[in-house]
Design a protein around this motif. Structure first.
Motif, short mmCIF file in Angstrom:
data_model
loop_
_atom_site.label_atom_id
_atom_site.label_comp_id
_atom_site.label_asym_id
_atom_site.label_seq_id
_atom_site.Cartn_x
_atom_site.Cartn_y
_atom_site.Cartn_z
N LYS A 134 -37.26 100.27 -32.69
CA LYS A 134 -37.95 101.39 -33.33
C LYS A 134 -39.11 100.82 -34.15
O LYS A 134 -38.91 100.29 -35.25
N THR A 135 -40.31 100.93 -33.64
CA THR A 135 -41.47 100.24 -34.23
C THR A 135 -41.84 100.77 -35.61
O THR A 135 -42.45 100.06 -36.40
N ALA A 136 -41.48 102.02 -35.92
CA ALA A 136 -41.81 102.58 -37.23
C ALA A 136 -40.70 102.36 -38.25
O ALA A 136 -40.81 102.81 -39.39
N CYS A 137 -39.66 101.64 -37.86
CA CYS A 137 -38.50 101.43 -38.72
C CYS A 137 -38.56 100.07 -39.41
O CYS A 137 -38.86 99.05 -38.78
N ASN A 138 -38.28 100.04 -40.70
CA ASN A 138 -38.11 98.81 -41.46
C ASN A 138 -36.62 98.48 -41.47
O ASN A 138 -35.82 99.23 -42.03
N VAL A 139 -36.23 97.38 -40.83
CA VAL A 139 -34.81 97.07 -40.64
C VAL A 139 -34.34 96.01 -41.63
O VAL A 139 -34.99 94.97 -41.79
N ILE A 140 -33.21 96.28 -42.28
CA ILE A 140 -32.57 95.33 -43.18
C ILE A 140 -31.19 95.02 -42.62
O ILE A 140 -30.34 95.92 -42.50
N LEU A 141 -30.95 93.77 -42.25
CA LEU A 141 -29.66 93.35 -41.70
C LEU A 141 -28.86 92.63 -42.77
O LEU A 141 -29.32 91.66 -43.35
N SER A 142 -27.66 93.13 -43.01
CA SER A 142 -26.75 92.46 -43.94
C SER A 142 -26.07 91.31 -43.20
O SER A 142 -25.36 91.53 -42.22
N GLY A 143 -26.30 90.09 -43.64
CA GLY A 143 -25.77 88.93 -42.94
C GLY A 143 -24.41 88.49 -43.44
O GLY A 143 -23.75 89.18 -44.21
N GLY A 144 -23.99 87.34 -42.97
CA GLY A 144 -22.69 86.80 -43.36
C GLY A 144 -21.96 86.23 -42.17
O GLY A 144 -22.56 85.78 -41.19
N GLU A 145 -20.63 86.26 -42.21
CA GLU A 145 -19.81 85.75 -41.12
C GLU A 145 -19.82 86.74 -39.96
O GLU A 145 -19.64 87.95 -40.15
N PHE A 146 -20.01 86.23 -38.73
CA PHE A 146 -20.08 87.08 -37.56
C PHE A 146 -18.71 87.20 -36.91
O PHE A 146 -18.01 86.21 -36.71
N HIS A 147 -18.35 88.45 -36.56
CA HIS A 147 -17.08 88.73 -35.90
C HIS A 147 -17.40 89.27 -34.50
O HIS A 147 -17.94 90.37 -34.36
N ALA A 148 -17.07 88.49 -33.48
CA ALA A 148 -17.49 88.83 -32.12
C ALA A 148 -16.81 90.08 -31.57
O ALA A 148 -17.40 90.79 -30.75
#
Length: 254
Positions: A134-148
């Motif tokens: 979505k080109t008009a969207c400002n995305v914030i990803l909450s990071g940390g430990e990844f659970h597959a």
């Protein structure tokens, strides 16, 4: 005997040994077929690769378990698409929106107009991959430990990105909707982000397709009264529908 589908999936699996993900458009060019052909290939069982948020990735399943996002992706797709239209229409210009984990959320994201400017907060890989388109969207990803298994990132330590943000609304997904047990899901690792988003958001929106009515999963998100709105593709049976009305919990349908 290896079919053409088997050959295509084998080529995709080989390509993914050189990269962590492959965009659907690039995969179609690589194989010389349409994107729809690849979508059909990957909705059938027994595939070593899966489609998440417009990207092809290696299937994270390595053992039997309680829930895998790759198993759920194609389930109830028509219902999720209908629900998505109703949910996406709640988002206004310049809103800040929290998107939960689960396979319903990318359908909602796909239904958002590409030109709508808004800020998205997410905590799962499949929602992030859908939002970045979505080109008009400002995305914030909450990071940390990844659970597959559920493609979820969980924060390490006490601080969460939601400590610093106040979403206009939060889309919280559930795998079970029951008037006595409330909203439930599969995994305990989802609860912290769900609860934090519900605490911070001005409007708490529960999203679940109609196949989830009457189901109770192992992990309890909370009472249905904890939500301001339930969005689904169709109304539940009369008993639950009456109870929702008595509790003043609005139901939004397509």
């Amino acid at each position: 005997m290896e079919t053409r589908r088997d050959e295509r999936i084998h080529k995709l699996a080989q390509a993914l040994k050189r990269t962590d993900k492959l965009h659907l458009k690039d995969a179609a060019q690589l194989l010389g077929v349409s994107e729809m052909t690849i979508r059909r290939d990957l909705t059938e069982p027994a595939s070593t690769v899966v489609l998440l948020g417009g990207y092809i990735v290696s299937d994270p399943k390595s053992h039997a378990g309680h829930y895998f996002i790759s198993d759920q992706h194609g389930q109830n797709a028509a219902r999720k698409q209908r629900l998505a239209q109703a949910a996406a229409s709640l988002i206004g210009e310049n809103d800040t929106v929290f998107f939960d984990c689960g396979t319903t959320l990318p359908y909602i994201i796909d239904a958002i107009a590409d030109t709508l400017p808004f800020t998205a907060i997410c905590c799962a890989m499949n929602t992030f991959l859908a939002l970045k388109e979505k080109t008009a969207c400002n995305v914030i990803l909450s990071g940390g430990e990844f659970h597959a298994d559920n493609a979820l990132f969980t924060p390490i330590g006490a601080h969460s990105i939601l400590d610093d943000l106040c979403p206009t609304l939060a889309f919280i997904s559930a795998a079970g909707i029951d008037k006595d047990q409330g909203a439930t899901c599969y995994n305990t690792n989802e609860l912290a982000m769900k609860h934090h988003a519900m605490l911070r958001a001005r409007q708490r929106v529960l999203v679940a397709d109609s196949s989830k009515y009457g189901k109770v999963l192992p992990v309890r998100i909370g009472e249905l009264r904890a939500f301001d709105l339930l969005v689904s593709d169709s109304a539940p049976e009369q008993d639950l529908n009456n109870w929702l009305a008595q509790q003043n919990i609005p139901l939004r349908l397509p």
